[in-house]
Design an enzyme around this catalytic site. Structure first.
Site, PDB file in Angstrom:
ATOM      1  N   HIS A  18      33.351  75.214  28.895  1.00 19.96           N
ATOM      2  CA  HIS A  18      32.697  74.225  28.031  1.00 19.96           C
ATOM      3  C   HIS A  18      31.700  73.330  28.762  1.00 19.96           C
ATOM      4  O   HIS A  18      30.940  72.594  28.127  1.00 19.96           O
ATOM      5  CB  HIS A  18      33.763  73.391  27.312  1.00 19.96           C
ATOM      6  CG  HIS A  18      33.374  73.057  25.909  1.00 19.96           C
ATOM      7  ND1 HIS A  18      34.282  72.832  24.905  1.00 19.96           N
ATOM      8  CD2 HIS A  18      32.153  72.892  25.329  1.00 19.96           C
ATOM      9  CE1 HIS A  18      33.639  72.559  23.779  1.00 19.96           C
ATOM     10  NE2 HIS A  18      32.352  72.589  24.010  1.00 19.96           N
ATOM     11  N   ASP A  41      37.363  71.792  18.926  1.00 30.10           N
ATOM     12  CA  ASP A  41      38.047  72.009  20.205  1.00 30.10           C
ATOM     13  C   ASP A  41      39.489  71.513  20.092  1.00 30.10           C
ATOM     14  O   ASP A  41      39.746  70.513  19.415  1.00 30.10           O
ATOM     15  CB  ASP A  41      37.303  71.189  21.293  1.00 30.10           C
ATOM     16  CG  ASP A  41      37.615  71.625  22.712  1.00 30.10           C
ATOM     17  OD1 ASP A  41      38.794  71.858  23.015  1.00 30.10           O
ATOM     18  OD2 ASP A  41      36.680  71.696  23.523  1.00 30.10           O
ATOM     19  N   HIS A  90      40.926  70.335  22.583  1.00 32.93           N
ATOM     20  CA  HIS A  90      40.962  69.252  23.573  1.00 32.93           C
ATOM     21  C   HIS A  90      39.847  68.253  23.326  1.00 32.93           C
ATOM     22  O   HIS A  90      38.943  68.493  22.519  1.00 32.93           O
ATOM     23  CB  HIS A  90      40.836  69.859  24.978  1.00 32.93           C
ATOM     24  CG  HIS A  90      41.802  70.985  25.208  1.00 32.93           C
ATOM     25  ND1 HIS A  90      41.454  72.306  25.051  1.00 32.93           N
ATOM     26  CD2 HIS A  90      43.116  70.959  25.537  1.00 32.93           C
ATOM     27  CE1 HIS A  90      42.521  73.064  25.280  1.00 32.93           C
ATOM     28  NE2 HIS A  90      43.534  72.280  25.581  1.00 32.93           N
ATOM     29  N   ASP A 117      37.886  66.890  25.974  1.00 32.53           N
ATOM     30  CA  ASP A 117      36.818  67.016  26.982  1.00 32.53           C
ATOM     31  C   ASP A 117      36.172  65.659  27.229  1.00 32.53           C
ATOM     32  O   ASP A 117      34.963  65.556  27.466  1.00 32.53           O
ATOM     33  CB  ASP A 117      35.767  68.064  26.568  1.00 32.53           C
ATOM     34  CG  ASP A 117      36.368  69.459  26.412  1.00 32.53           C
ATOM     35  OD1 ASP A 117      37.549  69.648  26.788  1.00 32.53           O
ATOM     36  OD2 ASP A 117      35.665  70.357  25.918  1.00 32.53           O
ATOM     37  N   HIS A 164      35.079  70.965  32.757  1.00 31.46           N
ATOM     38  CA  HIS A 164      35.077  71.245  31.306  1.00 31.46           C
ATOM     39  C   HIS A 164      35.913  70.227  30.517  1.00 31.46           C
ATOM     40  O   HIS A 164      35.783  70.144  29.306  1.00 31.46           O
ATOM     41  CB  HIS A 164      35.469  72.705  30.982  1.00 31.46           C
ATOM     42  CG  HIS A 164      36.925  73.034  31.148  1.00 31.46           C
ATOM     43  ND1 HIS A 164      37.505  74.140  30.582  1.00 31.46           N
ATOM     44  CD2 HIS A 164      37.903  72.414  31.832  1.00 31.46           C
ATOM     45  CE1 HIS A 164      38.800  74.188  30.904  1.00 31.46           C
ATOM     46  NE2 HIS A 164      39.048  73.153  31.657  1.00 31.46           N
ATOM     47  N   ASP A 210      34.523  75.465  20.760  1.00 36.20           N
ATOM     48  CA  ASP A 210      35.415  75.989  21.797  1.00 36.20           C
ATOM     49  C   ASP A 210      36.427  76.917  21.110  1.00 36.20           C
ATOM     50  O   ASP A 210      37.130  76.492  20.184  1.00 36.20           O
ATOM     51  CB  ASP A 210      36.128  74.810  22.480  1.00 36.20           C
ATOM     52  CG  ASP A 210      36.909  75.225  23.717  1.00 36.20           C
ATOM     53  OD1 ASP A 210      37.523  76.309  23.703  1.00 36.20           O
ATOM     54  OD2 ASP A 210      36.923  74.446  24.691  1.00 36.20           O
ATOM     55  N   ASP A 265      39.214  77.726  21.837  1.00 33.07           N
ATOM     56  CA  ASP A 265      40.614  77.292  21.879  1.00 33.07           C
ATOM     57  C   ASP A 265      41.000  76.386  20.707  1.00 33.07           C
ATOM     58  O   ASP A 265      42.152  76.012  20.550  1.00 33.07           O
ATOM     59  CB  ASP A 265      40.986  76.681  23.240  1.00 33.07           C
ATOM     60  CG  ASP A 265      40.351  75.321  23.512  1.00 33.07           C
ATOM     61  OD1 ASP A 265      39.973  74.610  22.568  1.00 33.07           O
ATOM     62  OD2 ASP A 265      40.248  74.978  24.712  1.00 33.07           O
ATOM     63  N   GLU A 311      34.240  79.354  26.058  1.00 30.67           N
ATOM     64  CA  GLU A 311      35.623  79.633  26.463  1.00 30.67           C
ATOM     65  C   GLU A 311      36.172  80.934  25.896  1.00 30.67           C
ATOM     66  O   GLU A 311      37.372  81.048  25.643  1.00 30.67           O
ATOM     67  CB  GLU A 311      36.561  78.442  26.118  1.00 30.67           C
ATOM     68  CG  GLU A 311      36.138  77.090  26.690  1.00 30.67           C
ATOM     69  CD  GLU A 311      36.491  76.849  28.160  1.00 30.67           C
ATOM     70  OE1 GLU A 311      37.082  77.758  28.784  1.00 30.67           O
ATOM     71  OE2 GLU A 311      36.156  75.773  28.677  1.00 30.67           O
TER      72      GLU A 311
END
Ligand SMILES: [Mn+2]
Length: 301
Positions: A98, A125, A127, A129, A142, A228, A230, A273
């Site tokens: 990322h 995402d 997360h 970040d 990332h 992303d 994920d 990712e």
């Protein structure tokens, strides 16, 4: 539309290697053919930077590992994105991890500066970040990239390509968040970003959240979509560096892309990712291709 596919085989920002092979997997899954089938003209850029192998580089600063090669690669990406967006074409960046968002946002922000347009970022995402070199639990860039684009963190990152903030955090909207570190959570709250977590989606329903996201972006002129893989549940996207259960379904993610496209404001995007080493029969890259198509105007009927 003219769509420039920018391959960024960069995995310096993540501790789990392999996302440098993401662009290759997405290419193999037919990104060019798919986008052309829905009427776009594509230009593929495979020569933005020459990646060295992470395995043979030294990490350097433990709180911002591989800072130098990341800055070098993202500066080159920023320059390409600035040229492409200045001409009114669409840059579609393929990660890589990322950290490439540092380059795409810097390039788009450079163009927006000239045209006086206000940028919003849709950050899909698991997360945040949004760590800095001071809050990072891992030292992986990332996990620091979006904070840096919003002006927080190491000067080498916040001043990448041009000095200062690339996006006002008040114009950042997260969807799909489900793993935020304590330090970054605090920073996100202070910075005033908007977050739709998986719990918000479960409470309100996906359709309501999508409508709220679209309303959120009424205040900006252009939108950058940073996707992303994920964010998806590993059931649908196993080929990603930090798979985390309880994520979006493939249908939710596709709908979100289709709906954000209807704003007519999306001017650049990245899909990051994809890690083919962890994937099963390239399904994560195939889904990435379908997500890109929806974002670029594909509808089912
Ligand atoms: Mn991310």
């Amino acid at each position: 539309m003219n769509v420039h596919i920018l391959e960024m085989p960069l995995d310096f920002g993540a501790s789990r290697h392999g996302s440098d092979m993401g662009p290759s997997a997405i290419r193999l899954a037919g990104i060019k053919e798919k986008l052309e089938s829905i009427g776009h003209t594509t230009y593929v850029h495979t020569d933005i930077f020459k990646a060295t192998a992470q395995e043979y580089e030294k990490p350097g600063n433990p709180n911002a590992k591989y800072l130098k090669p990341i800055v070098r690669a993202c500066n080159k990406l920023a320059s390409s994105v600035e040229i492409i967006t200045s001409e009114g074409d669409f840059p579609l960046v393929l990660g890589g991890d990322h950290s490439v968002v540092l380059g795409s946002l810097a390039g788009l922000a450079a163009t927006a500066k000239k045209t006086g347009q206000k940028i919003g970022v849709l950050y899909v995402d698991a997360h945040g970040d949004f760590n800095t070199n001071e809050t990072t639990p891992t030292g992986n860039i990332h996990g620091e990239c979006l904070a840096a684009s919003a002006g927080l963190g190491l000067p080498e990152l916040t001043n990448l390509y041009f000095d200062g903030q690339k996006v006002d955090p008040k114009n950042i909207c997260f969807v799909g968040s489900r793993d935020l570190d304590p330090g970054e959570k605090k920073l996100m709250k202070e910075a005033g970003v908007t977050v739709f977590t998986m719990s918000d989606i479960d409470r309100q329903g996906f359709d309501t959240v999508v409508e709220k996201v679209k309303t959120f972006f009424k205040k900006v002129d252009i939108i950058h979509v940073s996707f992303d893989m994920d964010c998806l549940d590993p059931m649908f996207a196993p080929g990603t560096g930090i798979p985390l259960p309880g994520g979006l379904t493939n249908r939710e993610a596709l709908l979100l892309m289709e709906e954000i496209a209807t704003t007519g404001k999306v001017k650049s995007a990245e899909i990051v990712e994809v890690n083919p080493i962890l994937d099963v029969r390239n399904q994560t890259a195939i889904l990435a291709v379908n997500l890109a198509a929806r974002l670029l105007g594909e509808t089912l009927y």
